[in-house]
Design a protein around this motif. Structure first.
Motif, PDB file in Angstrom:
ATOM      1  N   ASP A  39       0.680  -1.152   0.667  1.00 37.06           N
ATOM      2  CA  ASP A  39       0.082  -0.148   0.037  1.00 37.06           C
ATOM      3  C   ASP A  39       1.108   1.139   0.498  1.00 37.06           C
ATOM      4  N   GLY A  40       2.045   1.357  -0.676  1.00 38.37           N
ATOM      5  CA  GLY A  40       2.720   2.589  -0.868  1.00 38.37           C
ATOM      6  C   GLY A  40       3.657   2.438   0.255  1.00 38.37           C
ATOM      7  N   ASP A  41       3.474   1.536   1.403  1.00 36.63           N
ATOM      8  CA  ASP A  41       4.959   1.990   1.772  1.00 36.63           C
ATOM      9  C   ASP A  41       6.116   0.683   1.994  1.00 36.63           C
ATOM     10  N   THR A  42       6.715   1.216   2.334  1.00 35.22           N
ATOM     11  CA  THR A  42       8.377  -0.020   2.228  1.00 35.22           C
ATOM     12  C   THR A  42       8.430  -0.195   3.787  1.00 35.22           C
ATOM     13  N   LEU A  43       8.450  -1.374   4.234  1.00 32.48           N
ATOM     14  CA  LEU A  43       8.549  -2.109   5.654  1.00 32.48           C
ATOM     15  C   LEU A  43       9.684  -3.305   5.469  1.00 32.48           C
ATOM     16  N   PRO A  44      10.791  -2.964   5.791  1.00 33.08           N
ATOM     17  CA  PRO A  44      11.822  -3.086   6.202  1.00 33.08           C
ATOM     18  C   PRO A  44      12.101  -4.436   6.895  1.00 33.08           C
ATOM     19  N   TYR A  45      12.186  -5.629   7.010  1.00 29.76           N
ATOM     20  CA  TYR A  45      12.103  -6.567   7.774  1.00 29.76           C
ATOM     21  C   TYR A  45      13.973  -7.727   7.356  1.00 29.76           C
ATOM     22  N   HIS A  46      14.619  -7.406   8.856  1.00 28.02           N
ATOM     23  CA  HIS A  46      15.574  -8.541   9.037  1.00 28.02           C
ATOM     24  C   HIS A  46      15.335  -9.670   9.776  1.00 28.02           C
ATOM     25  N   PHE A  47      16.273 -10.488   8.982  1.00 25.86           N
ATOM     26  CA  PHE A  47      16.283 -11.809  10.074  1.00 25.86           C
ATOM     27  C   PHE A  47      16.840 -12.480   9.845  1.00 25.86           C
ATOM     28  N   ASN A  48      17.302 -13.836  10.537  1.00 23.05           N
ATOM     29  CA  ASN A  48      18.462 -14.958  10.546  1.00 23.05           C
ATOM     30  C   ASN A  48      17.074 -15.862   9.989  1.00 23.05           C
ATOM     31  N   MET A  49      17.937 -16.869   8.867  1.00 23.00           N
ATOM     32  CA  MET A  49      16.802 -17.751   7.902  1.00 23.00           C
ATOM     33  C   MET A  49      17.352 -18.984   8.893  1.00 23.00           C
ATOM     34  N   ARG A  50      16.211 -20.085   8.959  1.00 27.05           N
ATOM     35  CA  ARG A  50      16.290 -21.132   9.403  1.00 27.05           C
ATOM     36  C   ARG A  50      15.738 -21.853   8.950  1.00 27.05           C
ATOM     37  N   TYR A  51      16.152 -23.340   8.737  1.00 23.89           N
ATOM     38  CA  TYR A  51      15.122 -23.899   7.759  1.00 23.89           C
ATOM     39  C   TYR A  51      15.208 -25.067   9.018  1.00 23.89           C
ATOM     40  N   MET A  52      13.693 -25.581   8.989  1.00 21.17           N
ATOM     41  CA  MET A  52      12.549 -26.871   9.825  1.00 21.17           C
ATOM     42  C   MET A  52      11.872 -27.629   9.044  1.00 21.17           C
ATOM     43  N   SER A  53      11.605 -28.898   9.037  1.00 22.92           N
ATOM     44  CA  SER A  53      10.896 -29.569   8.925  1.00 22.92           C
ATOM     45  C   SER A  53       9.481 -28.922   9.741  1.00 22.92           C
ATOM     46  N   PRO A  54       8.297 -29.081   9.915  1.00 27.59           N
ATOM     47  CA  PRO A  54       7.643 -28.587  10.692  1.00 27.59           C
ATOM     48  C   PRO A  54       7.057 -29.674  11.615  1.00 27.59           C
ATOM     49  N   GLU A  55       8.404 -30.697  12.001  1.00 30.92           N
ATOM     50  CA  GLU A  55       8.042 -32.504  12.472  1.00 30.92           C
ATOM     51  C   GLU A  55       9.389 -31.443  13.770  1.00 30.92           C
ATOM     52  N   ALA A  56      10.490 -30.908  13.652  1.00 31.10           N
ATOM     53  CA  ALA A  56      11.605 -30.626  14.067  1.00 31.10           C
ATOM     54  C   ALA A  56      11.018 -29.422  14.668  1.00 31.10           C
ATOM     55  N   ALA A  57      10.246 -28.043  14.103  1.00 36.82           N
ATOM     56  CA  ALA A  57       9.220 -27.443  14.957  1.00 36.82           C
ATOM     57  C   ALA A  57       8.171 -27.398  15.745  1.00 36.82           C
ATOM     58  N   GLU A  58       7.894 -28.870  15.408  1.00 36.39           N
ATOM     59  CA  GLU A  58       7.178 -29.247  16.858  1.00 36.39           C
ATOM     60  C   GLU A  58       7.838 -29.751  17.564  1.00 36.39           C
ATOM     61  N   ILE A  59       8.728 -30.211  17.858  1.00 38.13           N
ATOM     62  CA  ILE A  59       9.650 -30.742  18.437  1.00 38.13           C
ATOM     63  C   ILE A  59      10.319 -29.556  19.771  1.00 38.13           C
ATOM     64  N   LEU A  60      11.080 -28.248  18.600  1.00 36.04           N
ATOM     65  CA  LEU A  60      11.080 -28.073  20.053  1.00 36.04           C
ATOM     66  C   LEU A  60      10.174 -26.909  20.669  1.00 36.04           C
ATOM     67  N   GLY A  61       8.790 -27.069  19.825  1.00 36.25           N
ATOM     68  CA  GLY A  61       7.555 -26.258  20.609  1.00 36.25           C
ATOM     69  C   GLY A  61       7.661 -24.843  20.267  1.00 36.25           C
ATOM     70  N   ILE A  62       7.993 -24.542  18.685  1.00 39.55           N
ATOM     71  CA  ILE A  62       7.662 -22.721  18.527  1.00 39.55           C
ATOM     72  C   ILE A  62       6.575 -22.520  18.960  1.00 39.55           C
ATOM     73  N   GLY A  63       6.638 -21.099  19.479  1.00 41.37           N
ATOM     74  CA  GLY A  63       4.419 -21.101  18.737  1.00 41.37           C
ATOM     75  C   GLY A  63       3.885 -19.997  18.308  1.00 41.37           C
ATOM     76  N   GLY A  64       2.616 -19.972  18.550  1.00 41.87           N
ATOM     77  CA  GLY A  64       2.204 -18.619  17.583  1.00 41.87           C
ATOM     78  C   GLY A  64       2.105 -17.719  18.250  1.00 41.87           C
ATOM     79  N   SER A  65       2.701 -16.108  17.436  1.00 43.28           N
ATOM     80  CA  SER A  65       2.779 -14.747  17.946  1.00 43.28           C
ATOM     81  C   SER A  65       1.746 -13.689  17.186  1.00 43.28           C
ATOM     82  N   CYS A  66       1.353 -12.797  17.774  1.00 44.43           N
ATOM     83  CA  CYS A  66       0.583 -11.876  17.051  1.00 44.43           C
ATOM     84  C   CYS A  66      -0.575 -12.316  16.993  1.00 44.43           C
ATOM     85  N   GLY A  67      -1.530 -13.097  17.869  1.00 41.85           N
ATOM     86  CA  GLY A  67      -2.796 -13.610  17.492  1.00 41.85           C
ATOM     87  C   GLY A  67      -2.859 -14.663  16.373  1.00 41.85           C
TER      88      GLY A  67
END
Length: 414
Positions: free
Chosen positions: A117-145
């Motif tokens: 919508d005309g806004d430039t939104l920057p996002y800096h991030f650490n790239m992580r690769y994992m399968s859904p099973e790995a994310a479930e094992i680590l217990g990664i939770g949700g955020s922002c709703g």
């Protein structure tokens, strides 16, 4: 008290110097504990192990030349090894990761500007690769709703999951949820791909003493798709509760943990990785705690000696007050109130000096739940409490001794 103004000035200076020194130690302790007690962004790590994939070198007698199909056949070998390990009777589940583990200081930094919508939104991030099973094992939770189920569903759909974000000083904050549904476009080997951002997860910190900085993007590894697993380097393993030792012992006789040119190294527990990476900072924290305890002891002994001398000089005054009808409680309250008044006067310049040192030399970490002012006031409150306790005991003990002196004996030299 007014008649002892010279002694009081020296006592105020002594209390101010001691309070300032203890304030610096407390500010450091509060800052370290504030960072360490933040959520890691993962669930419990009990019974979780990590095993690294390795490949045979060309000098090995078991090495096979895969030629042009190297990536395809190595991925096949990794799938076979993973499948064999999942058949282990002590394993509950396993998943693939690459730069997807906590307690690891690797940082694959990247940055994207999303134009919405005309806004430039920057996002800096650490790239992580994992399968859904790995994310479930680590217990990664949700955020922002978003819930953990939303995170898992997005990864299973092959979508990217980003984390909540800490904005830099020069960045204009925006609602991170605006990035959900946007395409992340990348080009690898001349091939352009677009992956949709599907959910927002809680940020997974690299280790407990590091602040939350920038963001995180989890790229899914689809083990079942039949494609190359070139972005998988480790296998994350969740074993049945309390079976870790039996699991490791069982691997010594499980030759199936090698296939073709790929073999799996001996797994290590995630908890041991945590201990290794935190050892230096844990030692530092323990050192500050020991310094704090030693400093409190020195302060208490110093205050005890100072007030012992001051109250011994006032034995005749105490005796005279007792003769004129003052109770033990009246005398105690007077001595304690005078001592606390001196502390209040001394603590103000001490806090000012601590603030000067803190704001100049000890900036608050990124993503802190507390502002610099809050950390300073918490440390100052703890400082005042510790000094108050030291003064209360340091004044009470010699005062109680002085109470036991008979008034006639105390006044005989007057």
């Amino acid at each position: 008290m007014c008649n002892e103004w010279r002694d009081n000035i020296w006592l105020i200076l002594e209390l101010a110097v001691v309070s300032a020194a203890m304030g610096v130690v407390l500010i450091t302790l509060v800052g370290l504990l504030e960072v360490k007690t933040r959520p890691m962004g993962i669930g419990p790590i009990d019974d979780i192990y990590v095993a690294e994939f390795s490949t045979l070198n060309e000098e090995s007698p078991r090495y096979k030349d895969y030629g042009d199909k190297k990536d395809e056949l190595l991925s096949r070998d990794m799938r076979r090894v993973s499948a064999a390990l999942r058949k282990n009777p002590y394993v509950e589940k396993a998943g693939l990761v690459c730069n997807g583990l906590p307690f690891n200081l690797n940082y694959w930094g990247n940055m994207r500007n999303f134009i919405i919508d005309g806004d430039t939104l920057p996002y800096h991030f650490n790239m992580r690769y994992m399968s859904p099973e790995a994310a479930e094992i680590l217990g990664i939770g949700g955020s922002c709703g978003y819930s953990s189920a939303d995170v898992m569903a997005a990864l299973k759909r092959g979508e990217i999951v980003i984390s909540d974000y800490v904005f830099g000083e020069e960045e204009k904050p925006y609602d991170i949820r605006r990035l959900v549904g946007q395409d992340y476009v990348s080009q690898i080997g001349g091939q352009v791909t677009a992956q949709r951002i599907g959910a927002i997860a809680s940020f997974m910190r690299r280790y407990p003493y590091e602040s939350h900085h920038s963001g995180m993007a989890v790229f899914p590894i689809n083990e079942a798709a039949g494609g190359n697993l070139d972005m998988a380097s480790k296998l994350l393993i969740k074993v049945k509760p309390g079976t870790g030792r039996k699991f490791i012992e069982s691997l010594q006789s499980q030759a199936a943990l090698a296939s073709g040119n790929v073999f799996l190294r001996t797994p290590v527990s995630l908890d041991s990785m945590r201990k290794d990476i935190c050892a230096k900072q844990d030692t530092r924290l323990n050192l500050f705690g020991a310094c704090m305890s030693f400093l409190l002891l020195i302060i208490f002994l110093g205050i005890l000696g100072t007030f012992w001398f001051r109250i011994r000089q006032r034995e005749s005054e105490i005796a005279l007050r007792r003769v004129t009808g003052a109770t033990r409680g009246d005398i105690f309250r007077r001595i304690i109130s005078e001592s606390m008044l001196l502390l209040v006067i001394a603590i103000m310049p001490a806090v000012g000096l601590d603030a000067l040192v803190y704001f100049k030399k000890m900036p608050v970490p990124d993503g802190s739940r507390l502002s610099m002012q809050q950390i300073l006031w918490i440390a100052s409150a703890l400082n005042f409490l510790a000094m108050s306790v030291s003064i209360l005991f340091g004044a009470w003990f010699p005062a109680s001794k002085a109470m036991k002196v008979h008034p006639a004996e105390a006044l005989k030299e007057e």
